[in-house]
Design a protein around this motif. Structure first.
Motif, PDB file in Angstrom:
ATOM      1  N   SER A 277      14.860  67.673  91.575  1.00 30.83           N
ATOM      2  CA  SER A 277      16.315  67.579  91.734  1.00 30.83           C
ATOM      3  C   SER A 277      16.607  66.635  92.893  1.00 30.83           C
ATOM      4  CB  SER A 277      16.913  68.957  92.001  1.00 30.83           C
ATOM      5  OG  SER A 277      18.327  68.907  91.952  1.00 30.83           O
ATOM      6  N   PRO A 278      17.041  65.400  92.595  1.00 31.77           N
ATOM      7  CA  PRO A 278      17.209  64.388  93.647  1.00 31.77           C
ATOM      8  C   PRO A 278      18.638  64.324  94.194  1.00 31.77           C
ATOM      9  CG  PRO A 278      17.257  63.335  91.489  1.00 31.77           C
ATOM     10  CD  PRO A 278      17.143  64.816  91.247  1.00 31.77           C
ATOM     11  N   TYR A 279      18.722  64.251  95.523  1.00 30.79           N
ATOM     12  CA  TYR A 279      19.981  63.995  96.219  1.00 30.79           C
ATOM     13  C   TYR A 279      19.862  62.593  96.798  1.00 30.79           C
ATOM     14  CZ  TYR A 279      21.013  68.961  95.778  1.00 30.79           C
ATOM     15  OH  TYR A 279      21.266  70.216  95.276  1.00 30.79           O
ATOM     16  N   ILE A 280      20.610  61.644  96.250  1.00 30.05           N
ATOM     17  CA  ILE A 280      20.362  60.223  96.490  1.00 30.05           C
ATOM     18  C   ILE A 280      21.485  59.621  97.313  1.00 30.05           C
ATOM     19  CG2 ILE A 280      19.930  57.993  95.369  1.00 30.05           C
ATOM     20  CD1 ILE A 280      19.161  59.671  92.831  1.00 30.05           C
ATOM     21  N   GLY A 281      21.109  58.920  98.376  1.00 28.23           N
ATOM     22  CA  GLY A 281      22.073  58.196  99.197  1.00 28.23           C
ATOM     23  C   GLY A 281      21.527  56.828  99.555  1.00 28.23           C
ATOM     24  N   SER A 282      22.404  55.925  99.926  1.00 25.94           N
ATOM     25  CA  SER A 282      21.955  54.579 100.296  1.00 25.94           C
ATOM     26  C   SER A 282      21.161  54.590 101.590  1.00 25.94           C
ATOM     27  CB  SER A 282      23.148  53.633 100.415  1.00 25.94           C
ATOM     28  OG  SER A 282      24.066  54.101 101.388  1.00 25.94           O
ATOM     29  N   GLU A 284      19.140  57.634 104.492  1.00 23.98           N
ATOM     30  CA  GLU A 284      18.718  59.034 104.629  1.00 23.98           C
ATOM     31  C   GLU A 284      19.890  59.900 105.087  1.00 23.98           C
ATOM     32  OE1 GLU A 284      15.741  60.528 104.019  1.00 23.98           O
ATOM     33  OE2 GLU A 284      14.881  58.669 103.236  1.00 23.98           O
ATOM     34  N   ALA A 285      20.692  59.383 106.008  1.00 25.44           N
ATOM     35  CA  ALA A 285      21.826  60.150 106.524  1.00 25.44           C
ATOM     36  C   ALA A 285      22.848  60.432 105.430  1.00 25.44           C
ATOM     37  CB  ALA A 285      22.479  59.396 107.687  1.00 25.44           C
ATOM     38  N   GLU A 286      23.089  59.454 104.576  1.00 33.92           N
ATOM     39  CA  GLU A 286      24.047  59.648 103.484  1.00 33.92           C
ATOM     40  C   GLU A 286      23.526  60.689 102.491  1.00 33.92           C
ATOM     41  OE1 GLU A 286      25.359  56.974  99.741  1.00 33.92           O
ATOM     42  OE2 GLU A 286      25.824  56.066 101.703  1.00 33.92           O
ATOM     43  N   ALA A 287      22.242  60.635 102.189  1.00 35.60           N
ATOM     44  CA  ALA A 287      21.662  61.613 101.264  1.00 35.60           C
ATOM     45  C   ALA A 287      21.726  63.015 101.851  1.00 35.60           C
ATOM     46  CB  ALA A 287      20.218  61.228 100.942  1.00 35.60           C
ATOM     47  N   LYS A 288      21.432  63.142 103.154  1.00 31.80           N
ATOM     48  CA  LYS A 288      21.495  64.455 103.804  1.00 31.80           C
ATOM     49  C   LYS A 288      22.929  64.961 103.827  1.00 31.80           C
ATOM     50  CE  LYS A 288      19.792  67.862 106.344  1.00 31.80           C
ATOM     51  NZ  LYS A 288      20.988  68.559 106.814  1.00 31.80           N
ATOM     52  N   ARG A 289      23.879  64.083 104.026  1.00 35.88           N
ATOM     53  CA  ARG A 289      25.286  64.484 104.019  1.00 35.88           C
ATOM     54  C   ARG A 289      25.673  65.007 102.628  1.00 35.88           C
ATOM     55  NH1 ARG A 289      26.958  60.406 106.435  1.00 35.88           N
ATOM     56  NH2 ARG A 289      27.626  59.080 104.695  1.00 35.88           N
ATOM     57  N   GLY A 374      17.055  61.822  99.828  1.00 31.97           N
ATOM     58  CA  GLY A 374      16.726  60.549 100.454  1.00 31.97           C
ATOM     59  C   GLY A 374      17.247  59.354  99.688  1.00 31.97           C
ATOM     60  N   THR A 375      16.760  58.192 100.076  1.00 33.95           N
ATOM     61  CA  THR A 375      17.151  56.932  99.438  1.00 33.95           C
ATOM     62  C   THR A 375      16.484  56.819  98.066  1.00 33.95           C
ATOM     63  OG1 THR A 375      15.267  55.762 100.388  1.00 33.95           O
ATOM     64  CG2 THR A 375      17.303  55.821 101.692  1.00 33.95           C
ATOM     65  N   PRO A 376      16.959  55.898  97.219  1.00 36.60           N
ATOM     66  CA  PRO A 376      16.289  55.689  95.931  1.00 36.60           C
ATOM     67  C   PRO A 376      14.797  55.385  96.094  1.00 36.60           C
ATOM     68  CG  PRO A 376      18.411  54.581  95.939  1.00 36.60           C
ATOM     69  CD  PRO A 376      18.195  55.082  97.333  1.00 36.60           C
TER      70      PRO A 376
END
Length: 453
Positions: A277-282, A284-289, A374-376
């Motif tokens: 189950s991926p939480y993806i952000g541009s 690391e901080a964006e993904a954690k948010r 995390g990031t892609p």
């Protein structure tokens, strides 16, 4: 990350696991989710078409024959998957179609007809996720006073699979002739009553449906208990499993492949597919948010109910910021738990000493499956690491919410995997067996006829 060279031609298997509202228990509440469309078939057809455009192997629908207790706070209803998959088949051309059906509460002849029909309807894209049903709410729906024991469920399941295999093989491939010149429609010498008499079933056969495009649907299994592993090693062609660590996944993978080989099977024809189950952000901080935003929508009362269903332990009244002790699980009997997930939770508590809030956050994301934030590039690195380290042949992709979580994966992670040579750019076959690199099985009866000729 240091990339290890993959074996020639080996490609990831990637399925989209479709779960109402998303795989995070509060995903249906996330901005941009569409809870008003959860009973709209065009919503699922659109998802499947997107999965097909990304060249994924299959879409998967889980199922269970009971209404669970915690519907108040989460999208926990169930749509009968074969009906839904038939509608998806009509809107797609290549994507595999995997649905769950329980050996505990179906009858073999009915199930054999349903999946054979889906395989014909889709041109050979059907897969059967074989489960036994332990939830206590189900037994009362089928006139039983109590849920059959674990051992009894697996004994019935083994006989069930043997029966449906014989039914799907009961028409040899060339039994259907349909020759208007000779007037012969079928060679009835190649249509076989199975005459099965066993402990759980008496089934005369033959099936009243000709052999399907794949010979028989792909056999998928989900369950990691000792009985589940033995069952999977004997029957499954793909295994859905849940692991939190690379080491745990590697141990499971090695055990399954070894057991399959000991039974005379080709271990390459048993695909091990953990959930991710991926939480993806541009960044690391964006993904954690993003991860924190979704977790902020959790209803603790729901999460505690979920935890009780998995472990048999009721944490009502336990402070959310109090540490969970291993002692809480010491006296739990196996009848009160989901065996494989119980051990997963105990391992998290032993390894991380989480607070109750931290534990329910971990499980809320995907019910014990691997959550990556995390990031892609980081998501792709993790997928590649597991794939190349003897932990997985691919993954069930479990977006936290729909559609956004899935669209991020296909638009940002899949291209990286493709660039690294790990995933296809185009389909090379039409059937689910071809996508998975599995052989088309010969009819048991054709094999017997040839052996005695």
């Amino acid at each position: 990350m240091a990339h290890v060279e993959t074996s020639p031609g080996r490609q990831l298997v990637l399925n989209l696991f479709i779960y109402p509202g998303g795989h995070h228990e509060a995903g249906w509440r996330y901005p941009g989710a569409s809870p008003e469309r959860l009973l709209d078939i065009t919503y699922y057809q659109d998802l499947a078409r997107s999965a097909e455009a990304a060249k994924l192997d299959a879409v998967f629908f889980a199922d269970g024959p009971a209404q669970v207790d915690n519907i108040r706070f989460a999208a926990r209803f169930r749509i009968e998957p074969l009906t839904w998959l038939a509608a998806i088949a009509a809107a797609t051309t290549h994507i595999g179609l995997i649905g769950t059906a329980s050996t505990t509460y179906y009858e073999p002849y009915n199930l054999a007809r349903l999946y054979a029909s889906l395989d014909h309807l889709s041109g050979g894209r059907a897969g059967w996720n074989i489960v036994t049903t332990a939830v206590p709410q189900a037994s009362g729906n089928f006139g039983l006073a109590e849920t059959p024991s674990h051992a009894e469920r697996y004994a019935r399941a083994a006989e069930f699979v043997d029966v449906v295999t014989k039914l799907w093989d009961s028409w040899e491939d060339d039994a259907l002739i349909a020759d208007p010149i000779s007037g012969v429609f079928a060679d009835d010498a190649k249509i076989h009553p199975i005459e099965h008499v066993g402990r759980h079933f008496r089934v005369k056969g033959a099936l009243n449906t000709p052999r399907s495009p794949q010979g028989r649907p792909v056999y998928v299994q989900a369950g990691s208990s000792d009985d589940g592993r033995s069952f999977a090693a004997r029957y499954a062609e793909a295994i859905f499993t849940a692991h939190q660590t690379l080491g745990s996944a590697q141990a499971f993978y090695a055990d399954i492949k070894k057991q399959a080989q000991s039974l005379g099977r080709n271990p390459d024809h048993v695909k091990v597919l953990p959930g991710i189950s991926p939480y993806i952000g541009s960044t690391e901080a964006e993904a954690k948010r993003l991860y924190d935003e979704v977790n902020d929508l959790i209803q603790p009362a729901y999460s505690i109910t979920q935890l009780k269903q998995i472990t048999g332990v009721d944490f009502t009244g336990h402070p959310l910021d109090g540490v969970v002790s291993l002692d809480a699980f010491a006296d739990v009997g196996p009848a009160r738990t989901v065996a494989s997930r119980f051990q997963l939770v105990v391992d998290i508590v032993r390894r991380e000493q989480p607070t109750l809030r931290q534990l329910i956050d971990r499980l809320a994301g995907a019910r014990g499956h691997y959550v990556v934030v995390g990031t892609p590039e980081k998501i792709a690195d993790e997928i590649q690491l597991w794939f190349e380290s003897g932990a997985a042949d691919g993954f069930n992709v479990m977006p936290p919410w729909f559609r956004g979580g899935f669209d991020l994966f296909t638009s940002q992670v899949v291209p990286i995997l493709r660039k690294r040579g790990l995933f296809r750019s185009e389909y090379t076959g039409r059937t689910l067996r071809e996508h998975y690199g599995l052989p088309r099985p010969e009819s048991l009866y054709a094999s017997e006829a040839r052996a005695t000729a």
